[in-house]
Design an enzyme around this catalytic site. Structure first.
Site, PDB file in Angstrom:
ATOM      1  N   SER A 152      13.096 -64.915 -18.840  1.00  0.00           N
ATOM      2  CA  SER A 152      12.256 -63.841 -19.340  1.00  0.00           C
ATOM      3  C   SER A 152      12.844 -63.222 -20.596  1.00  0.00           C
ATOM      4  O   SER A 152      14.061 -63.198 -20.783  1.00  0.00           O
ATOM      5  CB  SER A 152      12.138 -62.781 -18.250  1.00  0.00           C
ATOM      6  OG  SER A 152      11.706 -61.562 -18.803  1.00  0.00           O
ATOM      7  N   TYR A 176      15.303 -56.770 -12.292  1.00  0.00           N
ATOM      8  CA  TYR A 176      14.469 -57.945 -12.591  1.00  0.00           C
ATOM      9  C   TYR A 176      15.149 -58.790 -13.664  1.00  0.00           C
ATOM     10  O   TYR A 176      15.339 -59.991 -13.507  1.00  0.00           O
ATOM     11  CB  TYR A 176      13.070 -57.518 -13.068  1.00  0.00           C
ATOM     12  CG  TYR A 176      12.279 -58.666 -13.667  1.00  0.00           C
ATOM     13  CD1 TYR A 176      11.764 -59.668 -12.843  1.00  0.00           C
ATOM     14  CD2 TYR A 176      12.070 -58.769 -15.039  1.00  0.00           C
ATOM     15  CE1 TYR A 176      11.067 -60.742 -13.374  1.00  0.00           C
ATOM     16  CE2 TYR A 176      11.373 -59.838 -15.577  1.00  0.00           C
ATOM     17  CZ  TYR A 176      10.875 -60.825 -14.747  1.00  0.00           C
ATOM     18  OH  TYR A 176      10.197 -61.885 -15.280  1.00  0.00           O
TER      19      TYR A 176
END
Lengths: 320, 319
Positions: free
Chosen positions: A126, A150
């Site tokens: 990501s 995350y």
């Protein structure tokens, strides 16, 4: 050729599966169909795939060590696309453990379950691994600095992949996706939330007055990039590599709202304060991936939104 | 009155025992977690009666919250886990599990209970993977794990850091380079060499050889009690942060052999056999840490050099 996609009922997993099935490949797909967002919507995606030939779905949770190990037995996949993950940054504020269990231990379970030597293992990283960067666009070699759980789990996926690739001599490619959007998109993300407010005439809650830039990347571009890499005859080496998957064209959130309002009708906006987990601006360099995947033409934001919104409307996604 | 309960995971190990002994002297009450209740080290330090031992299997990490609640501690040290790099190669997945799950469980407890508890996680210099040239690693050096053990240490370090950043948990990491003492578990190389040299000195027989791997590797070996002292300084620092604890000096394993056998007036060459099977895959050539941050912020400084350390271990000097 055997292909596995984990998180096949998810946004990117689904779109890749769809494309590969249309190209005639056999696709094995797994997903736990969890309730982070509408399971009805995930099942709608799966139903669409199941109508096609050579799609083999199993409901498996990568967090379930025993089940995933059993699933991999004698399958010998040529390509593995690992897109199963607990997504979303904000949800990590209340459920950090879910991210660790799925994104971290789930990935370790999966790696431990592989018994053969696949040609390549792809996994979703990501843009959030970069954290807040002063110099934009950000290049792949810049040191990661994740600021939430995350991002940390995605960053750890990269560290783990690098180690596994070196230790077992397996080609592993990490894809650092930047705000992927488009048809079959995620309802928990900005654009689909905006569409929902538009069609349902609900209030749209806007963080930080929309003062964020995002490097929006159209799903079909992302899928085309992945397919191009997969179709490479051979890889130069068996090293682990990470690539930015982005359009290198950051757009301001306010600009998008203005564009949607102008072309599709008014939306009631209510400003709320900035979420401290949100990165101010994201902007990645895509020169590496363009060269590596032989992909040049990125879809413009305007046409991407047009496609997404007309698909959204005709499939009545606002009902989900 | 201030809560002076301390919980130490891995209390029966080298570091846990030293830490417990130092904290007891400062008036703390010690609860210690151990998987086998092997009190050998605690007995040597004469604290076996003062440490309240709790037997715990690291696979049962779901039972941790109740232990944390019962012991009601203000400081938690996590020193447990599979510390041997070699061992981690046999049970790779298992070693990641035991080394990280309990740590995650503690962090989750701290987040949910909102209690003001300070947490220290012991990481390792192995996370940087060493290098082929002489270069000192700093806190922000890139990771390069070469074993599952090192990988597991990166995982718990990064998760602890993330909980600190996102939830404001008082979590810190002590990135410890190699450190030795008479309490070191068998199987670690310096202990192995000294034990062998002691026997060789008695028998003078050269027919039984000490099997060695690569003896040209260079390591940063410190004196274990100083590292436990560093951990106390880290957890007492005003802000939670991550610190490298190392001597900053690298010694060759060959020199360690020379010194230890030399102590008994023996020539190490006559007693060892280089066994290529002992060469580890991905062996680190040089591993040295830069502990300037600890020096500056904690006023921590390593005092004992390799000669003093070896002498202490040979003599069984505990402090």
């Amino acid at each position: 050729m055997k292909i596995l996609i984990t998180g096949v009922a998810g946004f990117i997993g689904f779109n890749l599966a769809n494309e590969l099935l249309d190209k005639g490949y056999s696709v094995y797909g797994i997903d736990n169909i969890d309730s982070y967002y509408s399971t009805k919507y995930k099942k709608f995606r799966l139903k669409f795939l199941k109508r096609k030939k050579k799609f083999y779905f199993s409901k498996v949770d990568i967090g379930d060590k025993i089940k995933i190990t059993k699933y991999f037995k004698k399958k010998n996949f040529d390509y593995i696309f690992h897109f199963a993950a607990q997504a979303g940054v904000r949800f990590s504020n209340t459920n950090p453990k879910k991210y660790i269990d799925t994104n971290l231990y789930g990935y370790l379970n999966l790696l431990d379950a592989i018994t053969n030597k696949p040609k390549c293992l792809f996994y979703a990283s990501s843009s959030s691994v970069y954290g807040e960067q002063k110099i934009l666009p950000v290049f792949e070699h810049v040191k990661s600095s994740p600021i939430n759980i995350y991002a940390t789990t995605k960053y750890l996926n990269e560290v783990i992949s690098d180690f596994y690739s070196r230790t077992f001599n397996i080609k592993i490619i990490g894809l650092r996706f930047f705000t992927v959007y488009g048809e079959w998109g995620r309802p928990d993300m900005f654009l689909f939330k905006l569409f929902k407010s538009l069609f349902n005439k609900d209030v749209f809650y806007l963080n930080n007055a929309g003062n964020h830039n995002r490097d929006f990347t159209y799903i079909k571009d992302a899928v085309a990039i992945i397919v191009n890499i997969m179709k490479k005859k051979h890889f130069v080496n068996n090293k682990h590599e990470c690539f930015n998957v982005c359009s290198n064209k950051p757009v301001n959130i306010k600009t998008i709202i203005k564009f949607v309002k102008k072309n599709y009708g008014s939306i009631r906006i209510k400003n709320i304060k900035r979420n401290k987990l949100d990165i101010k601006d994201t902007h990645g360099s895509n020169s590496l991936i363009k060269k590596y995947a032989g992909f040049k033409k990125f879809t413009s934001m305007e046409s991407g939104i047009k496609n997404a919104i007309s698909w959204y409307r005709s499939n009545k996604i606002y009902k989900y | 009155m201030k809560n002076r309960n301390v919980l130490i995971f891995g209390v029966t190990g080298q570091d846990g025992s030293y830490l417990a002994s130092m904290l007891l002297k400062n008036g703390y009450k010690i609860f210690g977690i151990s998987k086998n209740k092997n009190t050998k080290n605690l007995k040597k330090l004469k604290i076996e009666k003062k440490v309240k031992l709790i037997k715990f299997n690291y696979i049962d990490y779901s039972k941790l919250p109740s232990i944390l609640k019962k012991t009601d501690c203000s400081l938690i040290f996590f020193l447990a886990g599979q510390t041997s790099v070699k061992q981690s190669e046999f049970e790779p997945y298992q070693s990641i599990n035991t080394n990280t799950r309990a740590c995650v469980c503690i962090l989750e407890y701290l987040r949910q209970s909102k209690k003001k508890i300070k947490f220290l996680n012991a990481a390792s210099g192995e996370i940087f993977g060493g290098s082929s040239v002489y270069k000192k690693f700093q806190e922000d050096s890139p990771y390069f794990p070469r074993s599952f053990y090192a990988l597991s240490k990166i995982i718990s370090l990064e998760i602890a850091k993330s909980y600190r950043k996102q939830f404001g948990i008082w979590a810190c990491n002590a990135i410890l380079f190699n450190h030795e003492s008479p309490l070191r578990a068998n199987g670690f190389v310096i202990k192995k060499i000294i034990d062998f040299a002691k026997t060789a000195n008695k028998t003078k027989k050269t027919n039984k050889k000490l099997q060695m791997g690569n003896i040209d590797i260079r390591r940063d070996w410190g004196w274990a009690p100083e590292y436990s002292d560093a951990m106390i300084k880290i957890i007492n620092h005003k802000n939670p942060s991550d610190f490298i604890i190392a001597t900053g000096r690298a010694s060759k394993l060959r020199d360690v052999l020379r010194k230890v056998f030399g102590h008994y007036h023996l020539n190490y060459r006559k007693f060892i056999k280089i066994n290529k099977n002992f060469y580890r895959k991905n062996e680190v050539q040089i591993s040295v840490g830069n502990s300037n941050k600890a020096k500056k912020l904690l006023s921590w400084k390593p005092k004992k050099n390799i000669n003093a350390i070896l002498k202490n271990i040979i003599d069984g000097t505990l402090y």
